[in-house]
Design a protein around this motif. Structure first.
Motif, PDB file in Angstrom:
ATOM      1  N   LEU A  34      -4.322 -30.818   6.810  1.00 48.70           N
ATOM      2  CA  LEU A  34      -3.382 -30.582   7.539  1.00 48.70           C
ATOM      3  C   LEU A  34      -2.017 -30.331   6.888  1.00 48.70           C
ATOM      4  CD1 LEU A  34      -3.474 -29.301  10.525  1.00 48.70           C
ATOM      5  CD2 LEU A  34      -2.599 -31.290  11.435  1.00 48.70           C
ATOM      6  N   LYS A  35      -1.796 -31.734   6.054  1.00 47.51           N
ATOM      7  CA  LYS A  35      -0.486 -31.816   5.457  1.00 47.51           C
ATOM      8  C   LYS A  35      -0.399 -30.809   4.417  1.00 47.51           C
ATOM      9  CE  LYS A  35       0.040 -36.771   6.423  1.00 47.51           C
ATOM     10  NZ  LYS A  35       0.090 -38.074   6.075  1.00 47.51           N
ATOM     11  N   THR A  36      -1.737 -30.518   3.561  1.00 49.12           N
ATOM     12  CA  THR A  36      -1.784 -29.565   2.460  1.00 49.12           C
ATOM     13  C   THR A  36      -1.355 -28.308   2.989  1.00 49.12           C
ATOM     14  OG1 THR A  36      -3.594 -30.996   1.229  1.00 49.12           O
ATOM     15  CG2 THR A  36      -3.199 -28.675   0.714  1.00 49.12           C
ATOM     16  N   TYR A  37      -1.768 -27.653   3.947  1.00 52.74           N
ATOM     17  CA  TYR A  37      -1.550 -26.424   4.658  1.00 52.74           C
ATOM     18  C   TYR A  37      -0.039 -26.502   5.174  1.00 52.74           C
ATOM     19  CZ  TYR A  37      -6.486 -24.966   5.316  1.00 52.74           C
ATOM     20  OH  TYR A  37      -7.795 -24.773   5.226  1.00 52.74           O
ATOM     21  N   LEU A  38       0.475 -27.527   5.461  1.00 53.27           N
ATOM     22  CA  LEU A  38       1.897 -27.454   5.907  1.00 53.27           C
ATOM     23  C   LEU A  38       2.589 -27.493   4.605  1.00 53.27           C
ATOM     24  CD1 LEU A  38       4.078 -27.985   8.065  1.00 53.27           C
ATOM     25  CD2 LEU A  38       3.689 -30.405   7.715  1.00 53.27           C
ATOM     26  N   ILE A  93       0.457 -37.507  -0.627  1.00 54.70           N
ATOM     27  CA  ILE A  93      -1.030 -37.116  -0.645  1.00 54.70           C
ATOM     28  C   ILE A  93      -1.600 -36.792  -1.835  1.00 54.70           C
ATOM     29  CG2 ILE A  93      -0.759 -36.696   1.989  1.00 54.70           C
ATOM     30  CD1 ILE A  93      -1.165 -33.827   1.384  1.00 54.70           C
ATOM     31  N   GLU A  94      -0.949 -36.621  -2.657  1.00 51.56           N
ATOM     32  CA  GLU A  94      -1.110 -36.293  -4.112  1.00 51.56           C
ATOM     33  C   GLU A  94      -2.014 -34.922  -4.201  1.00 51.56           C
ATOM     34  OE1 GLU A  94      -3.770 -39.317  -5.658  1.00 51.56           O
ATOM     35  OE2 GLU A  94      -2.180 -40.935  -5.753  1.00 51.56           O
ATOM     36  N   ALA A  95      -1.381 -33.859  -3.504  1.00 51.28           N
ATOM     37  CA  ALA A  95      -1.753 -32.580  -3.491  1.00 51.28           C
ATOM     38  C   ALA A  95      -1.122 -32.052  -4.674  1.00 51.28           C
ATOM     39  CB  ALA A  95      -1.563 -31.695  -2.167  1.00 51.28           C
ATOM     40  N   TRP A  96      -1.789 -32.082  -5.863  1.00 51.32           N
ATOM     41  CA  TRP A  96      -1.163 -31.713  -7.125  1.00 51.32           C
ATOM     42  C   TRP A  96      -0.811 -30.140  -7.208  1.00 51.32           C
ATOM     43  CZ3 TRP A  96       1.352 -35.821  -7.568  1.00 51.32           C
ATOM     44  CH2 TRP A  96       0.607 -36.972  -7.626  1.00 51.32           C
ATOM     45  N   TRP A  97      -1.943 -29.334  -6.731  1.00 52.53           N
ATOM     46  CA  TRP A  97      -1.827 -28.082  -6.773  1.00 52.53           C
ATOM     47  C   TRP A  97      -0.501 -27.462  -6.167  1.00 52.53           C
ATOM     48  CZ3 TRP A  97      -2.000 -23.323  -4.479  1.00 52.53           C
ATOM     49  CH2 TRP A  97      -2.163 -22.228  -5.190  1.00 52.53           C
ATOM     50  N   GLU A  98      -0.385 -27.923  -4.931  1.00 46.96           N
ATOM     51  CA  GLU A  98       0.679 -27.386  -4.224  1.00 46.96           C
ATOM     52  C   GLU A  98       2.069 -28.075  -4.794  1.00 46.96           C
ATOM     53  OE1 GLU A  98      -2.040 -28.678  -2.995  1.00 46.96           O
ATOM     54  OE2 GLU A  98      -2.651 -26.982  -2.004  1.00 46.96           O
ATOM     55  N   VAL A  99       1.952 -29.269  -5.263  1.00 47.99           N
ATOM     56  CA  VAL A  99       3.224 -29.695  -6.222  1.00 47.99           C
ATOM     57  C   VAL A  99       3.625 -29.053  -7.055  1.00 47.99           C
ATOM     58  CG1 VAL A  99       4.289 -31.644  -7.468  1.00 47.99           C
ATOM     59  CG2 VAL A  99       2.838 -32.133  -5.431  1.00 47.99           C
ATOM     60  N   ALA A 100       2.442 -28.435  -7.961  1.00 46.49           N
ATOM     61  CA  ALA A 100       2.624 -27.618  -9.163  1.00 46.49           C
ATOM     62  C   ALA A 100       3.240 -26.257  -8.657  1.00 46.49           C
ATOM     63  CB  ALA A 100       1.637 -27.373  -9.867  1.00 46.49           C
ATOM     64  N   SER A 106       7.106 -30.022 -15.474  1.00 43.20           N
ATOM     65  CA  SER A 106       6.631 -30.868 -14.437  1.00 43.20           C
ATOM     66  C   SER A 106       5.325 -30.111 -13.925  1.00 43.20           C
ATOM     67  CB  SER A 106       7.795 -30.938 -13.218  1.00 43.20           C
ATOM     68  OG  SER A 106       8.620 -31.809 -13.944  1.00 43.20           O
ATOM     69  N   ALA A 107       5.236 -29.001 -13.718  1.00 44.80           N
ATOM     70  CA  ALA A 107       4.081 -28.038 -13.169  1.00 44.80           C
ATOM     71  C   ALA A 107       2.680 -28.195 -14.121  1.00 44.80           C
ATOM     72  CB  ALA A 107       4.380 -26.541 -13.095  1.00 44.80           C
ATOM     73  N   THR A 108       3.280 -28.301 -15.415  1.00 51.71           N
ATOM     74  CA  THR A 108       1.982 -28.638 -16.580  1.00 51.71           C
ATOM     75  C   THR A 108       1.414 -30.022 -16.261  1.00 51.71           C
ATOM     76  OG1 THR A 108       3.273 -27.039 -17.885  1.00 51.71           O
ATOM     77  CG2 THR A 108       1.681 -28.804 -18.915  1.00 51.71           C
ATOM     78  N   ILE A 109       2.213 -31.057 -16.096  1.00 52.08           N
ATOM     79  CA  ILE A 109       1.635 -32.239 -15.576  1.00 52.08           C
ATOM     80  C   ILE A 109       0.828 -32.406 -14.453  1.00 52.08           C
ATOM     81  CG2 ILE A 109       2.449 -34.833 -15.341  1.00 52.08           C
ATOM     82  CD1 ILE A 109       4.926 -34.218 -16.890  1.00 52.08           C
TER      83      ILE A 109
END
Length: 641
Positions: free
Chosen positions: A166-170, A204-211, A236-239
Motif C-alpha cells: 500500500l505504501k509503494t502504491y502511495l 520501506i526501501e522501495a528503491w525503484w520508486e525512490v529512483a 542518486s537514481a543510479t545508486i
C-alpha cells in the motif's frame, strides 16, 4: 507521458527476457505446467494466469489479454471480488498501452464495481483503480479529472494500517500527482508531492520508486538549466537502481545523463554514453528504443558539426522507425532532416520536409511540435529571403502559442478548482460521518439506559413479589396480613406510577430526538444545495442523496404515533381535567399534561410545533382558568389535580 508508460512496459519485458534462459524461463514453464493440473485450486490458477499476463504485458499479440480474460472469468464464477479487481485493473492498463483510454476508464469502473470500500485487503486495488483512471484522464488531456482520480487514490492508500504494498502504491501516486501539477505549471505543489513520495518510499526501501522520484527531480532542474543539480539527482537514481540490479533502468539513467551533457554542449561525453548503450539495445532488438538512440546520436553529431555522421545515424533512424510505427518519431525524423538541410544551407529542402510534416493527419495531436515547426519555418523563410511566407508562419506560431498558453491556464485553474471541490466534499463527508457516529453513540447510550431501568424495574418487581409471598405466610395474624396487603398495594401503585412517568419521559425524549433529526436533515439538505458540482456522476449522487432526505422527512410518521401514545398514557389525567375544568380547550389540556410530566416550555414547543412564547401564553391561560393561587407553582398545582 504515454511514452513513459510504454518505456516502463518495455523495461519490464526486457528485464524478463534478459534472464529468459534461466530463472524466469523456468518460472514460466512451472506456471504453464501448473495450469494443466486439474487439481490446482481456483485461487492458485488465477494467480498463475495473472503472473503469466504480467510477463506478456507489452509484447505483441493478445496473449496477456487472453490470460487476464480467463482469470476474470474464473473469478467471476467464484464471485471473487478481489481477483476481479486485479484482472480488470490489468486489462485497463493494457488498454492505456494500446491508447484506448476511454475503454480503459470503463474497465476501471468495472473493477470498482467489485470493490469493498470497508475491507482493508481491497484498499490497494481501489487505489490502483483510481490511479489508472488518473493516467487515462491525463492522456485525454482532462487534467482536472486526472487530479481528482489521483486524489481519490490517495484516500484509499492513506490508511492507518498500511503494508508495504500500500505504501509503494502511495509513493507512486504522489509521483503521478507531481507530474500533473508540473504539467499545469503548479511547480511548488509538484515539488511537495515528490518530496512526499520520497518520504514514503525511502523508509520501506522501495528503491525503484525512490529512483523514479530522483529522475523527476533531475528533469525538473534540467528544464531550469541547472545542470549540476540535475546530474546530482541522476547519480542518486543510479545508486537506487544498482540496489535492485535493474540494468535496463540504469541504462535509461545513463541516457538521461547524456541528454544533460548534450544540453550543456559537452557533445563528446553525450555521444560516448549513447555508443555504449546502443550496443545493449541492439541485443534486445526493441525498435522503439533503437529509434530513440539513433535520433539522439544524429542530433548530437549535428550539433557537433559532423553532418555526414549525423546523416548516417538519421538513415538508421528511418529504418528502425518503420518497425516502431510511432507518429512522434516521424515528426522528430522530419525535423532532424530539416535541421541537417538547414546546416547545409539547403533551405528549400528543409522547408519541404517541415511542410510535409504539417500535412500529416496526426500533427494536430502534437501541438507543441506543430508550434516548433511553425517557428522553424519562420526562421527558414527569413534565411531564404521570403518575408511574406515568414510572416505567415510567424503569425501561425504566435496564434498556436497563445492557444497553448490559454489551455495551460485553463488546465491550471481546472486542477486547482478540482482540488478545492474534492477537499470541500471530503470535509463535508467527514463532518457528516462524525455526526452520524455521534448520533449512533447517543442512541446506544439511550438504549443502554433504557435496558438498565428495565433491569432495575425487573429486580424491584421480583423483590416486591418475593415480599408479597413472604407476607402471605404471615396470614396467621389478620391485622398484620391486612397491613401487609395494603403496603404491597401502595408500593405497586408507586411502581406503576414510576413506570408510567419513565415511559412518558422516554416518549418525550424520542419526540425531541425526531424533531432534532428532522432539523439536522433540513440543514444537511440546505448545505448540499449550495455545493457546486462539476462532475455529472457526482451530480447524480447528490440528487439521490437529497431525494433520500426528502423521503425520510416526508414519510416520518413517528411524531403522530408519539402523540397517540402520550394521549393513551395520560387518559386518566385528561379525564380528571375534563371533569374538573370543562373550560379548557384541547391544546391547553395537552400543555397541562406535558407540564405534569415535568417538561420545559422549549420541550413542549418542540413537540407541539409552536413557539416557546405561545407555550407561555397557554401557561398564563391555564393559571387563569384553573384558578391557581398567586405565588404557587403551576406544575405543582397540576400534579396535585
Amino acid at each position: 507521458m504515454r511514452n513513459i508508460l510504454f518505456f516502463i512496459i518495455i523495461t519490464f519485458v526486457a528485464v524478463f527476457h534478459a534472464y529468459a534462459q534461466s530463472d524466469i524461463e523456468s518460472q514460466l514453464r512451472s506456471f504453464k505446467e501448473a495450469l494443466k493440473d486439474k487439481n490446482l485450486s481456483r485461487l492458485e490458477r488465477v494467480d498463475n494466469l495473472i503472473a503469466l499476463a504480467d510477463y506478456y504485458m507489452g509484447t505483441p499479440g493478445d496473449t496477456a489479454l487472453n490470460y487476464l480474460q480467463e482469470a476474470k472469468q474464473l473469478s467471476l464464477a467464484a464471485k471473487d471480488s478481489f481477483n476481479l479487481m486485479r484482472s480488470y485493473n490489468r486489462i485497463a492498463l493494457l488498454e492505456i498501452y494500446n491508447e484506448e483510454d476511454e475503454v480503459a476508464l470503463k474497465y476501471t469502473d468495472s473493477a470498482l464495481l467489485y470493490a469493498n470500500y470497508n475491507k482493508n485487503s481491497h484498499f490497494a486495488g481501489i487505489g490502483y483503480s483510481y490511479r489508472i483512471k488518473g493516467m487515462a484522464f491525463n492522456y485525454l488531456e482532462k487534467k482536472n479529472k486526472a487530479l481528482e482520480s489521483f486524489l481519490r487514490a490517495n484516500r484509499y492508500l492513506i490508511k492507518p494500517e498500511q503494508d508495504n504494498e500500500l505504501k509503494t502504491y502511495l509513493a507512486e501516486n504522489y509521483s503521478d500527482l507531481a507530474s500533473i501539477y508540473l504539467s499545469t505549471d503548479n511547480k511548488e505543489i509538484a515539488l511537495e508531492c515528490i518530496e512526499k513520495s520520497l518520504s514514503i518510499a525511502k523508509p520501506i526501501e522501495a528503491w525503484w520508486e525512490v529512483a523514479g522520484a530522483y529522475e523527476f527531480l533531475s528533469n525538473y532542474y534540467l528544464e531550469k538549466n541547472e545542470y549540476t543539480v540535475s546530474k546530482k539527482y541522476l547519480d542518486s537514481a543510479t545508486i537506487m537502481y544498482s540496489k535492485i540490479s535493474s540494468d535496463v533502468d540504469l541504462s535509461n539513467v545513463n541516457k538521461l545523463k547524456a541528454n544533460v551533457f548534450l544540453k550543456e554542449g559537452q557533445f563528446d561525453e553525450a555521444i560516448d554514453i549513447y555508443k555504449l548503450e546502443i550496443v545493449q539495445d541492439k541485443e534486445s532488438s526493441q525498435p522503439y528504443t533503437l529509434t530513440e538512440d539513433y535520433l539522439f546520436l544524429s542530433d548530437a553529431y549535428a550539433k557537433k558539426g559532423l553532418l555526414n555522421v549525423a546523416k548516417e545515424y538519421l538513415d538508421s533512424t528511418i529504418i528502425s522507425a518503420t518497425e516502431s510505427d510511432n507518429p512522434a518519431h516521424e515528426i522528430r525524423i522530419g525535423k532532424q532532416q530539416a535541421t541537417l538541410y538547414k546546416a547545409k544551407e539547403e533551405y528549400a529542402r528543409a522547408i519541404f520536409e517541415l511542410r510535409e510534416i504539417l500535412n500529416k493527419s496526426y500533427i494536430s495531436e502534437y501541438r507543441e511540435s506543430k508550434k516548433e515547426i511553425y517557428e522553424e519555418l519562420y526562421n527558414l523563410f527569413e534565411l531564404n529571403n521570403d518575408p511574406k511566407s515568414a510572416l505567415f508562419y510567424y503569425k501561425n506560431k504566435q496564434e498556436l502559442a497563445d492557444s497553448l498558453k490559454d489551455i495551460l491556464q485553463q488546465n491550471k485553474y481546472g486542477v486547482l478548482q478540482s482540488e478545492f471541490n474534492y477537499n470541500e466534499l471530503e470535509s463535508k463527508l467527514e463532518t457528516r460521518n462524525a455526526q452520524l457516529k455521534l448520533t449512533r453513540a447517543e442512541q446506544k447510550q439511550q438504549n443502554d439506559r433504557g435496558m438498565f431501568f428495565i433491569g432495575l424495574f425487573g429486580l424491584v418487581a421480583l423483590f416486591f413479589i418475593f415480599s408479597f409471598f413472604r407476607q402471605r405466610k404471615l396470614n396467621k395474624i389478620k391485622r398484620e396480613t391486612l397491613l401487609a396487603k395494603q403496603e404491597v398495594l401502595k408500593i405497586k401503585k408507586q411502581a406503576l406510577d414510576t413506570e408510567v412517568e419513565f415511559k412518558n419521559k422516554q416518549i418525550t425524549d424520542f419526540a425531541i430526538h425526531i424533531s432534532e433529526k428532522n432539523e439536522l436533515l433540513e440543514n444537511i439538505k440546505k448545505k448540499l444545495k449550495s455545493v457546486r458540482v462539476v462532475n455529472d456522476s457526482h451530480k447524480g449522487t447528490l440528487m439521490d442523496t437529497m431525494q433520500f432526505i426528502n423521503n425520510d422527512i416526508e414519510h416520518n410518521k413517528e411524531k403522530i404515533q408519539l402523540y397517540k401514545q402520550i394521549e393513551q398514557t395520560n387518559d386518566s389525567f385528561r379525564a380528571k381535567l375534563e371533569e374538573k375544568y370543562e373550560n379548557l380547550n384541547d391544546k391547553e389540556q395537552k400543555v397541562a399534561t406535558m407540564l405534569r410530566l415535568g417538561q420545559t416550555s422549549k420541550q413542549i414547543a418542540l413537540q407541539l410545533g409552536i413557539s416557546a412564547a405561545s407555550v407561555d401564553n397557554y401557561r398564563y391561560s391555564l393559571r387563569k382558568k384553573m384558578g391557581v393561587p398567586k405565588g404557587e407553582s403551576l406544575k405543582k398545582f397540576i400534579k396535585n389535580v
